[in-house]
Every structure is written in structure tokens, then in C-alpha cells.
Write a protein that holds these residues in place. Structure first.
Motif, PDB file in Angstrom:
ATOM      1  N   LYS A  32       0.696  -1.064  -0.035  1.00  0.00           N
ATOM      2  CA  LYS A  32      -0.112   0.127   0.056  1.00  0.00           C
ATOM      3  C   LYS A  32       0.855   1.430  -0.044  1.00  0.00           C
ATOM      4  O   LYS A  32       1.807   1.279   0.474  1.00  0.00           O
ATOM      5  CB  LYS A  32      -0.904   0.143   1.135  1.00  0.00           C
ATOM      6  CG  LYS A  32      -1.920  -0.911   1.268  1.00  0.00           C
ATOM      7  CD  LYS A  32      -2.811  -0.779   2.405  1.00  0.00           C
ATOM      8  CE  LYS A  32      -3.954  -1.664   2.438  1.00  0.00           C
ATOM      9  NZ  LYS A  32      -4.947  -1.595   3.541  1.00  0.00           N
ATOM     10  N   LYS A  33       0.527   2.169  -0.905  1.00  0.00           N
ATOM     11  CA  LYS A  33       1.223   3.559  -0.850  1.00  0.00           C
ATOM     12  C   LYS A  33       0.177   4.499   0.036  1.00  0.00           C
ATOM     13  O   LYS A  33      -0.908   4.871  -0.207  1.00  0.00           O
ATOM     14  CB  LYS A  33       1.501   3.902  -2.255  1.00  0.00           C
ATOM     15  CG  LYS A  33       2.125   5.269  -2.388  1.00  0.00           C
ATOM     16  CD  LYS A  33       2.459   5.764  -3.635  1.00  0.00           C
ATOM     17  CE  LYS A  33       3.038   6.977  -3.593  1.00  0.00           C
ATOM     18  NZ  LYS A  33       2.853   7.846  -4.651  1.00  0.00           N
ATOM     19  N   ASP A  35      -0.611   7.900   1.050  1.00  0.00           N
ATOM     20  CA  ASP A  35      -0.854   9.446   0.615  1.00  0.00           C
ATOM     21  C   ASP A  35      -0.430  10.442   1.953  1.00  0.00           C
ATOM     22  O   ASP A  35      -0.745   9.872   2.985  1.00  0.00           O
ATOM     23  CB  ASP A  35      -2.041   9.623  -0.053  1.00  0.00           C
ATOM     24  CG  ASP A  35      -3.186   9.597   0.730  1.00  0.00           C
ATOM     25  OD1 ASP A  35      -3.223   8.978   1.703  1.00  0.00           O
ATOM     26  OD2 ASP A  35      -4.403  10.307   0.081  1.00  0.00           O
ATOM     27  N   PHE A  36      -0.299  11.434   1.567  1.00  0.00           N
ATOM     28  CA  PHE A  36      -0.202  12.651   2.384  1.00  0.00           C
ATOM     29  C   PHE A  36      -1.153  12.806   3.617  1.00  0.00           C
ATOM     30  O   PHE A  36      -0.911  12.897   5.033  1.00  0.00           O
ATOM     31  CB  PHE A  36       0.307  13.821   1.804  1.00  0.00           C
ATOM     32  CG  PHE A  36       0.320  14.972   3.040  1.00  0.00           C
ATOM     33  CD1 PHE A  36       1.674  15.055   3.766  1.00  0.00           C
ATOM     34  CD2 PHE A  36      -0.694  15.601   3.366  1.00  0.00           C
ATOM     35  CE1 PHE A  36       1.799  16.150   4.867  1.00  0.00           C
ATOM     36  CE2 PHE A  36      -0.529  16.779   4.280  1.00  0.00           C
ATOM     37  CZ  PHE A  36       0.720  17.024   5.115  1.00  0.00           C
ATOM     38  N   ASN A  37      -2.301  12.520   3.168  1.00  0.00           N
ATOM     39  CA  ASN A  37      -3.487  12.767   4.156  1.00  0.00           C
ATOM     40  C   ASN A  37      -3.723  11.356   5.061  1.00  0.00           C
ATOM     41  O   ASN A  37      -3.860  11.902   6.272  1.00  0.00           O
ATOM     42  CB  ASN A  37      -4.641  12.854   3.410  1.00  0.00           C
ATOM     43  CG  ASN A  37      -5.116  14.020   2.624  1.00  0.00           C
ATOM     44  OD1 ASN A  37      -4.430  15.047   2.937  1.00  0.00           O
ATOM     45  ND2 ASN A  37      -5.658  13.949   1.641  1.00  0.00           N
ATOM     46  N   ARG A  39      -0.862   9.597   6.208  1.00  0.00           N
ATOM     47  CA  ARG A  39       0.171   9.772   6.915  1.00  0.00           C
ATOM     48  C   ARG A  39       0.045  10.815   8.045  1.00  0.00           C
ATOM     49  O   ARG A  39       0.243  10.718   9.304  1.00  0.00           O
ATOM     50  CB  ARG A  39       1.596   9.920   6.087  1.00  0.00           C
ATOM     51  CG  ARG A  39       1.881   8.947   5.460  1.00  0.00           C
ATOM     52  CD  ARG A  39       3.332   9.340   4.987  1.00  0.00           C
ATOM     53  NE  ARG A  39       3.026  10.462   3.884  1.00  0.00           N
ATOM     54  CZ  ARG A  39       4.074  11.010   3.046  1.00  0.00           C
ATOM     55  NH1 ARG A  39       5.168  10.449   3.259  1.00  0.00           N
ATOM     56  NH2 ARG A  39       3.886  11.981   2.546  1.00  0.00           N
TER      57      ARG A  39
END
Length: 66
Positions: A32-33, A35-37, A39
Motif C-alpha cells: 500500500k502506498k 498518501d499525505f492525508n 500519513r
């Protein structure tokens, strides 16, 4: 029928903090990558848990030690 997951537990189950430690020390999923939100949300959650625990420790130390 009773389901073991939904059965009523005692105080031991109520005060178990295993899930909290699991949240902090779980392995990252490499498939899974994030995203900023996502994290940012996890950072804020961890910060809030730590701030709450520090506040409880401060309150208890003021109440019982001083």
C-alpha cells in the motif's frame, strides 16, 4: 448463540491496551502506498494518544504526589 468476540468481558478486557501498542508498533504494508492525508491522520492520532497519556500522568502525579 453467543459469539466469543462479542461476549462481555471483565475489567481486564476493558483496560487492555494491547491495541494501542499494536497501533504504534505495527509493520508497514509495502503493497500500500500511503498518501499525505493518511500519513497526517496517523501522525495526529499518535500525537493525540501521547498527549492524552502525558496529561493523565501529569494529573495523577499532581493529585497523588504533590
Amino acid at each position: 448463540m453467543t459469539d466469543e468476540k462479542h461476549s462481555k468481558g471483565g475489567l481486564k478486557d476493558f483496560f487492555s491496551i494491547g491495541e494501542v501498542f499494536g497501533y504504534f508498533f505495527k509493520k508497514k504494508d509495502s503493497n500500500k502506498k500511503a498518501d499525505f492525508n493518511l500519513r497526517a491522520m496517523h501522525f495526529i492520532n499518535k500525537f493525540a494518544i501521547i498527549a492524552f497519556l502525558l496529561g493523565i500522568i501529569y494529573f495523577l502525579s499532581k493529585k497523588f504526589l504533590f
